[in-house]
Scaffold this motif. Structure first.
Motif, short mmCIF file in Angstrom:
data_model
loop_
_atom_site.label_atom_id
_atom_site.label_comp_id
_atom_site.label_asym_id
_atom_site.label_seq_id
_atom_site.Cartn_x
_atom_site.Cartn_y
_atom_site.Cartn_z
N ARG A 12 0.77 -1.34 -0.02
CA ARG A 12 0.00 -0.03 0.01
C ARG A 12 0.84 1.09 -0.06
O ARG A 12 0.48 2.21 -0.73
CB ARG A 12 -0.85 -0.15 1.05
CG ARG A 12 -1.73 1.23 1.51
CD ARG A 12 -2.68 1.71 0.59
NE ARG A 12 -3.26 2.87 0.72
CZ ARG A 12 -3.86 3.55 -0.45
NH1 ARG A 12 -3.94 3.27 -1.63
NH2 ARG A 12 -4.59 4.78 0.02
N THR A 15 2.53 1.78 -3.24
CA THR A 15 1.67 2.07 -4.53
C THR A 15 1.33 3.32 -4.49
O THR A 15 1.21 4.24 -5.42
CB THR A 15 0.29 1.37 -4.26
OG1 THR A 15 0.46 -0.19 -4.44
CG2 THR A 15 -0.75 1.64 -5.20
N VAL A 16 0.96 4.23 -3.01
CA VAL A 16 0.61 5.46 -3.02
C VAL A 16 2.03 6.32 -3.37
O VAL A 16 2.05 7.19 -4.06
CB VAL A 16 0.38 5.96 -1.59
CG1 VAL A 16 0.33 7.24 -1.31
CG2 VAL A 16 -1.01 5.10 -1.01
N ARG A 19 2.43 6.26 -7.27
CA ARG A 19 1.46 7.08 -8.00
C ARG A 19 1.89 8.61 -7.87
O ARG A 19 2.12 9.10 -9.06
CB ARG A 19 0.02 7.32 -7.15
CG ARG A 19 -0.58 6.17 -7.53
CD ARG A 19 -2.24 6.32 -7.01
NE ARG A 19 -2.51 6.98 -5.78
CZ ARG A 19 -3.14 6.67 -4.71
NH1 ARG A 19 -3.77 5.42 -5.11
NH2 ARG A 19 -3.29 7.20 -3.72
N ARG A 160 -4.79 -4.10 -6.76
CA ARG A 160 -5.20 -4.40 -5.22
C ARG A 160 -5.00 -3.31 -4.15
O ARG A 160 -5.96 -3.24 -3.26
CB ARG A 160 -4.66 -5.77 -5.08
CG ARG A 160 -5.16 -6.27 -3.71
CD ARG A 160 -4.78 -8.07 -3.80
NE ARG A 160 -3.33 -8.03 -3.82
CZ ARG A 160 -2.69 -8.71 -4.97
NH1 ARG A 160 -3.39 -8.95 -5.79
NH2 ARG A 160 -1.34 -8.88 -4.98
N HIS A 161 -4.14 -2.62 -4.42
CA HIS A 161 -3.64 -1.82 -3.19
C HIS A 161 -3.85 -0.38 -3.50
O HIS A 161 -3.28 0.77 -2.99
CB HIS A 161 -2.34 -1.97 -2.64
CG HIS A 161 -2.04 -3.26 -2.17
ND1 HIS A 161 -2.31 -3.40 -0.97
CD2 HIS A 161 -1.42 -4.31 -2.86
CE1 HIS A 161 -2.07 -4.70 -0.68
NE2 HIS A 161 -1.33 -5.38 -1.91
N TRP A 162 -4.73 0.15 -4.68
CA TRP A 162 -4.63 1.44 -5.18
C TRP A 162 -5.78 2.04 -4.22
O TRP A 162 -5.24 3.47 -3.95
CB TRP A 162 -5.36 1.44 -6.48
CG TRP A 162 -5.65 2.77 -7.09
CD1 TRP A 162 -6.54 3.61 -7.11
CD2 TRP A 162 -4.60 3.39 -7.79
NE1 TRP A 162 -6.35 4.63 -7.83
CE2 TRP A 162 -5.15 4.65 -8.60
CE3 TRP A 162 -3.24 3.07 -8.18
CZ2 TRP A 162 -4.36 5.66 -9.03
CZ3 TRP A 162 -2.64 4.01 -8.98
CH2 TRP A 162 -3.22 5.46 -9.57
N ARG A 163 -6.73 1.44 -3.59
CA ARG A 163 -7.69 2.20 -2.55
C ARG A 163 -7.08 1.85 -1.19
O ARG A 163 -6.84 0.63 -1.00
CB ARG A 163 -9.03 2.10 -3.04
CG ARG A 163 -9.41 2.54 -4.27
CD ARG A 163 -10.84 2.33 -4.30
NE ARG A 163 -11.56 2.84 -5.74
CZ ARG A 163 -11.79 3.91 -6.20
NH1 ARG A 163 -11.73 5.04 -5.05
NH2 ARG A 163 -12.11 4.52 -7.25
N ARG A 164 -7.66 2.53 -0.47
CA ARG A 164 -7.23 2.31 1.05
C ARG A 164 -8.22 1.15 1.63
O ARG A 164 -9.33 1.38 1.34
CB ARG A 164 -7.36 3.57 2.09
CG ARG A 164 -6.88 3.38 3.37
CD ARG A 164 -6.74 4.86 4.15
NE ARG A 164 -8.25 5.41 4.02
CZ ARG A 164 -8.51 6.82 4.45
NH1 ARG A 164 -7.28 7.40 4.75
NH2 ARG A 164 -9.45 7.15 4.41
N ARG A 165 -7.92 0.28 2.45
CA ARG A 165 -8.56 -0.66 2.95
C ARG A 165 -9.29 -0.09 4.20
O ARG A 165 -8.85 0.97 4.90
CB ARG A 165 -7.78 -1.74 3.45
CG ARG A 165 -7.04 -2.47 2.39
CD ARG A 165 -6.48 -3.85 2.84
NE ARG A 165 -5.42 -3.52 4.05
CZ ARG A 165 -4.22 -3.38 3.67
NH1 ARG A 165 -3.77 -3.58 2.50
NH2 ARG A 165 -3.51 -3.37 4.79
N ARG A 166 -10.46 -0.39 4.44
CA ARG A 166 -11.39 0.27 5.35
C ARG A 166 -10.67 -0.11 6.86
O ARG A 166 -10.51 0.93 7.80
CB ARG A 166 -12.75 -0.32 5.44
CG ARG A 166 -13.46 0.05 4.27
CD ARG A 166 -14.94 -0.48 4.32
NE ARG A 166 -15.74 0.11 3.19
CZ ARG A 166 -17.10 -0.13 3.09
NH1 ARG A 166 -17.56 -0.97 3.85
NH2 ARG A 166 -17.64 0.19 1.94
N ASP A 168 -7.28 -0.76 8.43
CA ASP A 168 -6.02 -0.51 8.11
C ASP A 168 -5.13 0.00 9.41
O ASP A 168 -5.28 0.99 9.53
CB ASP A 168 -5.74 0.27 6.76
CG ASP A 168 -4.22 0.39 6.28
OD1 ASP A 168 -3.40 -0.32 7.04
OD2 ASP A 168 -3.79 1.25 5.57
#
Length: 367
Positions: A12, A15-16, A19, A160-166, A168
């Motif tokens: 994660r 990935t951030v 970007r 899979r890791h583009w969006r933040r998991r709820r 975390d």
């Protein structure tokens, strides 16, 4: 084998940061492409290069240098976030993994070398025997290709890791890390971008150029001595214009022609830029006097005895633009020797290296 620990060495975080770094690389590549095309356009494009907006090159090259500087902390943070994966054992586990490792190796090497060369160029320090421009250009394509390959190989992980998991547990720590990296990038921008953004000049602490503190208000990259231009004897200097009705002018005759003043920026590949008041004769008036066709290209020849830009060419969009001048004065004063006395070219939306100084000849080129 050494074991790396740390909760933020994860996909994660990578990935951030990826970007942000990918965006910086893309902007650097596109603005660098624009600069390269303006400096060495293909024959089919040269007559069509736009001379407007007048601030176009100032914007693109300022962005190029600023995003290159911002990419430094982003790249370092990205490498830190993936450092455990760089030392995994075994180093290759599958064909896909081999492609990933190869793309990473090329990507890291190209990024580090490209950014290092760019930073050294900003400082105008060239301790190597090869051409900076050609090497920087070739590395840009290698870096962009390696980036695209890496993104393609890692696409499933990125998605899979583009969006933040709820849920975390590391979200707060990750935000702190990203804020720190963002702050470092922001501070670097503030203390360097003033060489091209006038509003930020009071904060310019690390930029190698202070345009507002230069002779005649414009920095000098190449002095008359460095260009091998001795003191030009005014009484012997002539501007020779070659065309269907060629002619020659003394400096006094050139000064007697209608003079025009234009406020134009001059922007250099190192990222600095400054607007100035330039006064001289419109190039199109000189070309009309020589009987040049409206769509003719022009070659400008300098008195400098050495250097890659002793001669430059411009297409009709520049040559016929009313703001393109054979300048004799800068900010109200006669050009100094280092600024191109007795005459130099100034044109809108044109790299500084092509704003030829110490002009002795203008040639109308055959179509």
């Amino acid at each position: 084998m050494a074991r790396f620990r740390g909760r933020l060495h994860d996909a994660r975080t990578a990935t951030v940061l990826g970007r942000w770094l990918g965006l910086a690389i893309a902007v650097c590549f596109l603005t660098g492409l624009a600069s390269h095309v303006l400096q060495t356009p293909p024959d089919w494009l040269a007559p069509r290069l736009p001379s407007r907006p007048v601030w176009g090159y100032r914007l693109t090259q300022g962005l190029h240098v600023s995003t290159g500087i911002v990419a430094v902390p982003l790249l370092l943070a990205k490498l830190w976030s993936v450092s455990p994966a760089l030392f995994q054992w075994p180093p290759v586990r599958s064909v896909r993994h081999a492609l990933e490792r190869a793309s990473v190796a090329v990507l890291v090497a190209a990024a580090l070398l490209e950014l290092a060369l760019g930073l050294v160029n900003i400082a105008q320090w060239y301790p190597w025997p090869f051409s900076f421009r050609r090497t920087h250009w070739a590395l840009a394509w290698v870096l962009m290709g390696a980036t695209l390959l890496h993104v393609a190989v890692k696409a499933p992980d990125i998605a899979r890791h583009w969006r933040r998991r709820r849920a975390d547990p590391d979200a707060a720590d990750r935000r702190s890390l990203l804020r720190g990296v963002g702050a470092a990038a922001g501070v670097l921008t503030l203390v360097t971008a003033g060489q091209s953004v006038p509003a930020l000049r009071p904060l310019t602490l690390l930029a190698p150029r202070r345009p507002d503190a230069s002779a005649q208000g414009v920095p000098v990259n190449r002095t008359a001595a460095q260009a091998g231009v001795g003191r030009l004897a005014v009484e012997r200097w002539r501007l020779v214009v070659l065309g269907p009705r060629g002619y020659a002018l003394t400096l006094d005759e050139l000064r007697a022609l209608p003079q025009h003043t234009a406020r134009l920026p001059i922007a250099c590949v190192e990222g600095w830029s400054v607007s100035a008041d330039w006064t001289g004769v419109r190039l199109r008036d000189l070309l009309d006097r020589a009987g040049a066709p409206g769509d003719a290209r022009v070659r400008v020849v300098s008195a400098q005895s050495r250097g890659a830009y002793r001669t430059t060419e411009m297409g009709p969009t520049y040559a016929r633009d009313g703001l393109t001048l054979l300048a004799l004065r800068l900010n109200g004063s006669v050009l100094s020797p280092d600024h191109g006395f007795p005459a130099r070219i100034i044109a809108p939306n044109r790299p500084g290296v092509l704003q030829t100084k110490w002009v002795t000849r203008i040639e109308v080129m055959a179509r």
